[in-house]
Design a protein around this motif. Structure first.
Motif, PDB file in Angstrom:
ATOM      1  N   GLU A   1      34.063  34.748  18.586  1.00 31.41           N
ATOM      2  CA  GLU A   1      35.245  34.401  19.376  1.00 31.41           C
ATOM      3  C   GLU A   1      35.023  34.710  20.850  1.00 31.41           C
ATOM      4  OE1 GLU A   1      39.978  35.639  19.733  1.00 31.41           O
ATOM      5  OE2 GLU A   1      38.845  36.198  17.931  1.00 31.41           O
ATOM      6  N   TYR A   2      34.352  35.851  21.125  1.00 32.81           N
ATOM      7  CA  TYR A   2      34.025  36.188  22.521  1.00 32.81           C
ATOM      8  C   TYR A   2      33.097  35.132  23.134  1.00 32.81           C
ATOM      9  CZ  TYR A   2      36.191  40.810  22.787  1.00 32.81           C
ATOM     10  OH  TYR A   2      37.097  41.832  22.845  1.00 32.81           O
ATOM     11  N   GLU A   3      32.152  34.647  22.344  1.00 28.42           N
ATOM     12  CA  GLU A   3      31.254  33.597  22.839  1.00 28.42           C
ATOM     13  C   GLU A   3      32.050  32.361  23.246  1.00 28.42           C
ATOM     14  OE1 GLU A   3      28.222  32.659  20.042  1.00 28.42           O
ATOM     15  OE2 GLU A   3      27.440  34.704  19.940  1.00 28.42           O
ATOM     16  N   LYS A   4      33.018  31.996  22.419  1.00 29.25           N
ATOM     17  CA  LYS A   4      33.845  30.819  22.722  1.00 29.25           C
ATOM     18  C   LYS A   4      34.693  31.056  23.970  1.00 29.25           C
ATOM     19  CE  LYS A   4      35.718  30.349  18.571  1.00 29.25           C
ATOM     20  NZ  LYS A   4      36.537  29.756  17.494  1.00 29.25           N
ATOM     21  N   ILE A   5      35.196  32.283  24.127  1.00 22.15           N
ATOM     22  CA  ILE A   5      35.988  32.613  25.319  1.00 22.15           C
ATOM     23  C   ILE A   5      35.127  32.506  26.572  1.00 22.15           C
ATOM     24  CG2 ILE A   5      37.144  34.516  26.538  1.00 22.15           C
ATOM     25  CD1 ILE A   5      38.146  35.460  23.770  1.00 22.15           C
ATOM     26  N   ARG A   6      33.911  33.075  26.501  1.00 17.03           N
ATOM     27  CA  ARG A   6      33.006  33.027  27.666  1.00 17.03           C
ATOM     28  C   ARG A   6      32.659  31.587  28.023  1.00 17.03           C
ATOM     29  NH1 ARG A   6      30.588  37.517  25.017  1.00 17.03           N
ATOM     30  NH2 ARG A   6      28.904  36.210  24.210  1.00 17.03           N
ATOM     31  N   LEU A   7      32.384  30.759  26.997  1.00 21.69           N
ATOM     32  CA  LEU A   7      32.030  29.355  27.235  1.00 21.69           C
ATOM     33  C   LEU A   7      33.206  28.594  27.841  1.00 21.69           C
ATOM     34  CD1 LEU A   7      30.043  27.030  26.964  1.00 21.69           C
ATOM     35  CD2 LEU A   7      30.885  26.646  24.631  1.00 21.69           C
ATOM     36  N   SER A   8      34.407  28.856  27.325  1.00 23.16           N
ATOM     37  CA  SER A   8      35.602  28.184  27.845  1.00 23.16           C
ATOM     38  C   SER A   8      35.846  28.561  29.303  1.00 23.16           C
ATOM     39  CB  SER A   8      36.818  28.564  26.993  1.00 23.16           C
ATOM     40  OG  SER A   8      37.995  28.030  27.541  1.00 23.16           O
ATOM     41  N   ASN A   9      35.723  29.841  29.612  1.00 22.13           N
ATOM     42  CA  ASN A   9      35.932  30.289  30.997  1.00 22.13           C
ATOM     43  C   ASN A   9      34.845  29.761  31.935  1.00 22.13           C
ATOM     44  OD1 ASN A   9      38.277  31.681  30.412  1.00 22.13           O
ATOM     45  ND2 ASN A   9      37.242  33.621  30.049  1.00 22.13           N
ATOM     46  N   PHE A  10      33.613  29.703  31.428  1.00 22.43           N
ATOM     47  CA  PHE A  10      32.508  29.155  32.225  1.00 22.43           C
ATOM     48  C   PHE A  10      32.769  27.682  32.540  1.00 22.43           C
ATOM     49  CE2 PHE A  10      28.484  26.796  32.372  1.00 22.43           C
ATOM     50  CZ  PHE A  10      27.875  27.418  33.461  1.00 22.43           C
TER      51      PHE A  10
ATOM     52  N   ILE B   1      35.650  33.626  35.838  1.00 24.17           N
ATOM     53  CA  ILE B   1      36.914  33.892  35.150  1.00 24.17           C
ATOM     54  C   ILE B   1      36.650  34.775  33.937  1.00 24.17           C
ATOM     55  CG2 ILE B   1      38.849  32.845  33.912  1.00 24.17           C
ATOM     56  CD1 ILE B   1      38.257  30.281  35.554  1.00 24.17           C
ATOM     57  N   TYR B   2      37.453  35.832  33.779  1.00 21.70           N
ATOM     58  CA  TYR B   2      37.333  36.717  32.617  1.00 21.70           C
ATOM     59  C   TYR B   2      38.700  36.908  31.979  1.00 21.70           C
ATOM     60  CZ  TYR B   2      32.844  37.861  34.737  1.00 21.70           C
ATOM     61  OH  TYR B   2      31.587  37.776  35.280  1.00 21.70           O
ATOM     62  N   SER B   3      38.788  36.654  30.691  1.00 19.95           N
ATOM     63  CA  SER B   3      40.036  36.929  29.974  1.00 19.95           C
ATOM     64  C   SER B   3      40.295  38.425  29.939  1.00 19.95           C
ATOM     65  CB  SER B   3      39.966  36.356  28.554  1.00 19.95           C
ATOM     66  OG  SER B   3      39.790  34.952  28.604  1.00 19.95           O
ATOM     67  N   CYS B   4      39.224  39.213  29.859  1.00 20.46           N
ATOM     68  CA  CYS B   4      39.329  40.666  29.970  1.00 20.46           C
ATOM     69  C   CYS B   4      38.402  41.119  31.085  1.00 20.46           C
ATOM     70  CB  CYS B   4      38.952  41.366  28.666  1.00 20.46           C
ATOM     71  SG  CYS B   4      38.993  43.182  28.789  1.00 20.46           S
ATOM     72  N   PRO B   5      38.936  41.439  32.258  1.00 18.67           N
ATOM     73  CA  PRO B   5      38.083  41.859  33.377  1.00 18.67           C
ATOM     74  C   PRO B   5      37.408  43.204  33.154  1.00 18.67           C
ATOM     75  CG  PRO B   5      40.418  42.078  33.944  1.00 18.67           C
ATOM     76  CD  PRO B   5      40.366  41.363  32.632  1.00 18.67           C
ATOM     77  N   VAL B   6      37.900  43.979  32.185  1.00 21.33           N
ATOM     78  CA  VAL B   6      37.323  45.304  31.930  1.00 21.33           C
ATOM     79  C   VAL B   6      35.927  45.174  31.329  1.00 21.33           C
ATOM     80  CG1 VAL B   6      37.569  47.496  30.689  1.00 21.33           C
ATOM     81  CG2 VAL B   6      39.590  46.349  31.620  1.00 21.33           C
ATOM     82  N   CYS B   7      35.801  44.359  30.281  1.00 25.14           N
ATOM     83  CA  CYS B   7      34.496  44.194  29.606  1.00 25.14           C
ATOM     84  C   CYS B   7      33.821  42.881  29.975  1.00 25.14           C
ATOM     85  CB  CYS B   7      34.663  44.286  28.092  1.00 25.14           C
ATOM     86  SG  CYS B   7      35.573  42.894  27.362  1.00 25.14           S
TER      87      CYS B   7
END
Length: 336
Positions: free
Chosen positions: A14-23, A98-104
């Motif tokens: 799911e994190y991979e999909k989030i990173r790809l979507s934000n990219f 863009i980061y959904s979670c700027p912390v990690c």
């Protein structure tokens, strides 16, 4: 409810999909801005070449003055870029990653430890497995009714009527929940009273409110806690329970519902003390609900356990007439 093995791989995917979507969103923004403001594309290309040049110069031990000159040029280019975006009514950081979670930064980890967003995803996954989400739709503060609690004094040894008592408990519950949003968020609660008075309903209200505020809450019945998770992980060495075992100690609020329904033995007594003690020491909150009275709790569990509860817990005693019986009676009367 039954908690199955957690799929950490699914969460990482799911994190991979989030990173790809934000990219992809960032790339689309770049294409948009490059067409509208070609100078920004030139700035990005100049900056990219300059950064590479500065890095090579540093590796080759070239003079700090030359490196500093390139850095100063890049600072000016960045300032120009921000100004161009501003002039065209775009935020200065419009082209930043863009980061959904700027912390990690959407990796799920900070310094090799799981980020809070990762824990929240696991908690969300647990509740998708259970029926609690459907329960929370029915049992929450908006649906909690005081109509089932009498306004008459219950007995001579009670200072408040059942109605006033529960009204006070609800008000204090909201204060405790609000406290979770501060730096002093730890708040332990013991809810006790006879069957059918709304203890589990109140527990669900508190759990839902904290989950809605993105606090990590782990909800287990006493049977699930001792006979499934703890027995599975400690006694049977079943590592499918490892993450659940860690949540028992690390979640912001652990809920142990219906304490006293489990088969109590030395293992249960030992583990219960360990949970209560360690969570208090580490500033983690615990909510316990039970049908047992304080005397019954003392008789069933050790004085060592009860002293921790008495010293560190806010105690809610719910009393009154059985609500389940009242609802059944109303249902029967409505049919006649």
């Amino acid at each position: 409810m039954t908690y199955k093995k957690l799929s950490i791989e699914d969460i990482l995917h799911e994190y991979e999909k989030i990173r790809l979507s934000n990219f992809n969103t960032t790339q689309n923004r770049k294409e948009e801005i490059y067409k509208l403001i070609p100078r920004i594309k030139e700035i990005d290309e100049e900056s990219s070449v300059s950064y590479i040049k500065a890095a090579r110069m540093k590796l080759n031990n070239q003079s700090d003055a030359e490196v500093s000159s390139i850095k100063e040029k890049n600072r000016k280019l960045t300032a120009e870029k921000k100004e161009l975006l501003k002039v065209h009514n775009y935020p200065e950081d419009y082209l930043e990653p863009i980061y959904s979670c700027p912390v990690c930064k959407d990796t799920g980890y900070v310094n090799q430890e799981r980020c809070k967003c990762f824990i929240n995803k696991i908690i969300d996954g647990l509740y998708l497995q259970s029926n609690l989400q459907n329960i929370f739709k029915k049992e929450n503060f908006d649906t909690f009714s005081l109509d089932y609690y009498s306004k008459e004094i219950y007995s001579t040894d009670r200072a408040y009527s059942p109605y006033e008592n529960v009204k006070n408990i609800l008000a204090l519950s909201h204060k405790i929940i609000d406290k979770f949003d501060t730096d002093t968020g730890c708040a332990n609660i013991l809810i006790y009273g006879e069957t059918g008075l709304g203890k589990t309903f109140l527990t669900n209200c508190i759990a839902k409110e904290l989950l809605d505020r993105r606090h990590s809450v782990f909800y287990l019945s006493a049977n699930e806690l001792f006979e499934d998770v703890l027995a599975g992980y400690i006694m049977k060495n079943d590592y499918n329970y490892e993450d659940l075992y860690k949540f028992i100690y690390n979640c912001e609020l652990l809920i142990i519902d219906d304490l006293g329904t489990e088969l109590t033995n030395n293992f249960v007594l030992s583990e219960l003390f360990e949970i209560i003690n360690k969570r208090s020491i580490n500033g983690k909150s615990t909510l316990i609900s039970t049908n047992l009275s304080i005397k019954q709790l003392r008789d069933r569990y050790t004085e060592r356990i009860m002293s921790r509860i008495v010293d560190n817990y806010t105690v809610f005693n719910i009393y009154g007439d059985n609500i389940r019986y009242q609802k059944r009676k109303q249902a029967i009367n409505s049919q006649n």
